[in-house]
Design an enzyme around this catalytic site. Sequence first.
Site, PDB file in Angstrom:
ATOM      1  N   ARG A  97       0.843  -1.305   0.065  1.00 56.21           N
ATOM      2  CA  ARG A  97      -0.067   0.047   0.161  1.00 56.21           C
ATOM      3  C   ARG A  97       0.954   1.170   0.241  1.00 56.21           C
ATOM      4  O   ARG A  97       1.678   1.552   0.979  1.00 56.21           O
ATOM      5  CB  ARG A  97      -1.097   0.042   1.258  1.00 56.21           C
ATOM      6  CG  ARG A  97      -1.431   1.353   1.470  1.00 56.21           C
ATOM      7  CD  ARG A  97      -2.723   1.349   2.333  1.00 56.21           C
ATOM      8  NE  ARG A  97      -3.870   0.493   1.762  1.00 56.21           N
ATOM      9  CZ  ARG A  97      -5.033   0.593   2.346  1.00 56.21           C
ATOM     10  NH1 ARG A  97      -5.355   1.479   3.499  1.00 56.21           N
ATOM     11  NH2 ARG A  97      -6.098  -0.117   1.778  1.00 56.21           N
ATOM     12  N   HIS A 124      -7.491   1.223  -6.636  1.00 61.25           N
ATOM     13  CA  HIS A 124      -7.522   0.043  -5.172  1.00 61.25           C
ATOM     14  C   HIS A 124      -8.192  -1.075  -5.796  1.00 61.25           C
ATOM     15  O   HIS A 124      -9.415  -1.319  -5.641  1.00 61.25           O
ATOM     16  CB  HIS A 124      -8.598   0.769  -4.242  1.00 61.25           C
ATOM     17  CG  HIS A 124      -8.305   0.084  -2.892  1.00 61.25           C
ATOM     18  ND1 HIS A 124      -7.611  -0.903  -2.740  1.00 61.25           N
ATOM     19  CD2 HIS A 124      -9.002   0.491  -1.800  1.00 61.25           C
ATOM     20  CE1 HIS A 124      -7.744  -1.185  -1.378  1.00 61.25           C
ATOM     21  NE2 HIS A 124      -8.828  -0.445  -0.764  1.00 61.25           N
ATOM     22  N   GLN A 127     -10.050  -3.975  -3.681  1.00 60.60           N
ATOM     23  CA  GLN A 127     -11.274  -3.457  -3.323  1.00 60.60           C
ATOM     24  C   GLN A 127     -12.333  -3.470  -4.247  1.00 60.60           C
ATOM     25  O   GLN A 127     -13.315  -4.117  -4.186  1.00 60.60           O
ATOM     26  CB  GLN A 127     -11.124  -2.005  -2.773  1.00 60.60           C
ATOM     27  CG  GLN A 127     -12.487  -1.282  -2.281  1.00 60.60           C
ATOM     28  CD  GLN A 127     -12.880  -1.801  -1.177  1.00 60.60           C
ATOM     29  OE1 GLN A 127     -12.203  -1.766  -0.385  1.00 60.60           O
ATOM     30  NE2 GLN A 127     -14.303  -2.289  -0.977  1.00 60.60           N
ATOM     31  N   ASP A 216     -17.551   6.800  -0.747  1.00 57.79           N
ATOM     32  CA  ASP A 216     -16.174   6.782  -0.361  1.00 57.79           C
ATOM     33  C   ASP A 216     -15.785   8.164   0.437  1.00 57.79           C
ATOM     34  O   ASP A 216     -16.693   9.060   0.390  1.00 57.79           O
ATOM     35  CB  ASP A 216     -14.908   6.656  -1.356  1.00 57.79           C
ATOM     36  CG  ASP A 216     -13.735   6.364  -1.101  1.00 57.79           C
ATOM     37  OD1 ASP A 216     -13.327   6.205   0.031  1.00 57.79           O
ATOM     38  OD2 ASP A 216     -12.825   6.421  -2.044  1.00 57.79           O
ATOM     39  N   CYS A 256     -16.429   1.562   0.292  1.00 61.03           N
ATOM     40  CA  CYS A 256     -15.234   0.625   0.688  1.00 61.03           C
ATOM     41  C   CYS A 256     -14.765   0.575   1.949  1.00 61.03           C
ATOM     42  O   CYS A 256     -14.176  -0.288   2.638  1.00 61.03           O
ATOM     43  CB  CYS A 256     -14.154   1.139  -0.099  1.00 61.03           C
ATOM     44  SG  CYS A 256     -13.927   2.953  -0.001  1.00 61.03           S
ATOM     45  N   ARG A 284     -13.340  -8.891   0.631  1.00 63.61           N
ATOM     46  CA  ARG A 284     -12.018  -8.624   0.498  1.00 63.61           C
ATOM     47  C   ARG A 284     -11.396  -9.924   0.824  1.00 63.61           C
ATOM     48  O   ARG A 284     -10.023 -10.227   0.193  1.00 63.61           O
ATOM     49  CB  ARG A 284     -11.481  -7.400   1.403  1.00 63.61           C
ATOM     50  CG  ARG A 284     -12.058  -6.026   1.218  1.00 63.61           C
ATOM     51  CD  ARG A 284     -11.581  -5.571   0.014  1.00 63.61           C
ATOM     52  NE  ARG A 284     -10.078  -5.480  -0.070  1.00 63.61           N
ATOM     53  CZ  ARG A 284      -9.362  -4.519   0.421  1.00 63.61           C
ATOM     54  NH1 ARG A 284     -10.018  -3.527   1.043  1.00 63.61           N
ATOM     55  NH2 ARG A 284      -7.971  -4.423   0.302  1.00 63.61           N
TER      56      ARG A 284
HETATM   57  N1   CP Z   1     -11.236  -0.418   2.168  1.00 64.66           N
HETATM   58  C1   CP Z   1     -10.020  -0.463   2.481  1.00 64.66           C
HETATM   59  O1   CP Z   1      -9.023  -0.625   1.974  1.00 64.66           O
HETATM   60  O2   CP Z   1      -9.628  -0.410   4.117  1.00 64.66           O
HETATM   61  P1   CP Z   1      -8.220  -0.190   4.827  1.00 64.66           P
HETATM   62  O3   CP Z   1      -7.924   1.135   4.179  1.00 64.66           O
HETATM   63  O4   CP Z   1      -8.954  -0.176   6.290  1.00 64.66           O
HETATM   64  O5   CP Z   1      -7.396  -1.254   4.434  1.00 64.66           O
HETATM   65  N1  NVA Z   2     -10.166   6.727  -1.171  1.00 60.31           N
HETATM   66  C1  NVA Z   2      -9.631   6.351   0.222  1.00 60.31           C
HETATM   67  C2  NVA Z   2     -10.087   4.527   0.072  1.00 60.31           C
HETATM   68  C3  NVA Z   2      -9.705   3.917   1.390  1.00 60.31           C
HETATM   69  C4  NVA Z   2      -9.929   2.547   1.235  1.00 60.31           C
HETATM   70  C5  NVA Z   2      -8.607   6.795   0.363  1.00 60.31           C
HETATM   71  O1  NVA Z   2      -7.507   6.517  -0.326  1.00 60.31           O
HETATM   72  O2  NVA Z   2      -8.090   6.883   1.643  1.00 60.31           O
END
Ligand code: CP
Ligand code: NVA
Length: 318
Positions: A97, A124, A127, A216, A256, A284
């Site tokens: 990430r 993502h 997701q 989101d 998400c 997930r």
């Molecule tokens: N939806 C998602 O990726 O959640 P986290 O940021 O908690 O991993």
């Molecule tokens: N758009 C959000 C998604 C989190 C899973 C972010 O990047 O923080």
Amino acid sequence: MKDFLSILDFTTEEIFDLFDLADKLKYDSSKPLAGKTVAMIFQKPSLRTRVSFEVGVVQLGGHPISLAQESIGLGKRESVADVARVLSRYNDMIVARVFEHEILTEMAHYASVPVINALSDLSHPCQVLADAYTLRQHGKLFDGVKVVFVGDGNNVAYSWLELAMRLPIHFVLASPKGYEPNRDMLHKVQTSGVGKVELVHNPQAAVWDADVVYGDVWTSMGQEADNEKRKNDFAPYQINSELMGYAKPDAIFMHCLPAHRGEEVTDDVIDSPQSVVFDEAENRLHIQKAIMTKLVEHHYAPVFSSTPKAQTKAKKKR
Ligand code: CP
Ligand code: NVA
């Protein structure tokens, strides 16, 4: 295909195979990751991604190693290329990430093991594959299903656009001006001949007749300095029961997570019977187990449904 950085790394057929494999892995006791380790790098916070990957790796018989940015200093203490090379010497897969998507492409270039995108500023894909699997679970994965994403056209929305190049969905993005997704990407979807995409600034018009309404956060990780401006710009885009009233009566609500309750979504929507947000979170786990199994199968040896001939070929490759 070595890595999973984008939904476009899978064909339409492979996406449906992943869904079937995810179903199968819920009840299968085979351990395709037995004796294998998976390094997981997190430059940003995470609940679902970290826990679902760790649990998934263990359920598949492997051992996950979570590495926080503060401890490894990716790109600071050591170059991305060197981290990728070193981790490849100890591990069988890397999950990362990151902020800039280019970190992932560089890592995939230098790693000799598969790399999985666990969220970047661009996309993502784990997701949105889990979301598509959730649509199927709720009987909403039909041709022309109208999915309305209300909010920022950034990473999660971008992966929905990629999905629309693989599945014949009708994807509508309702964003304020200045928060639209990349124009080139919109054009690519429009000319893909698969899904249909629309950009609509009026949230009520966008949500009208929707089968799925998706939310989101207004302020993504890393954008905290703009929080106040974003709250103001996105205020008309709150998903509340009034806005849900424009969707079909049997529409589902997706998000998400994490959700900022009272901002992009109200409690009465996220806690309503229409909401499937915790199915998405659960899925997930299932879809990532399928992704890891596929990558391991492709990179090391077939695990499922292989002909004896394919197994011999894979053994020779090893
Ligand atoms: N939806 C998602 O990726 O959640 P986290 O940021 O908690 O991993
Ligand atoms: N758009 C959000 C998604 C989190 C899973 C972010 O990047 O923080």
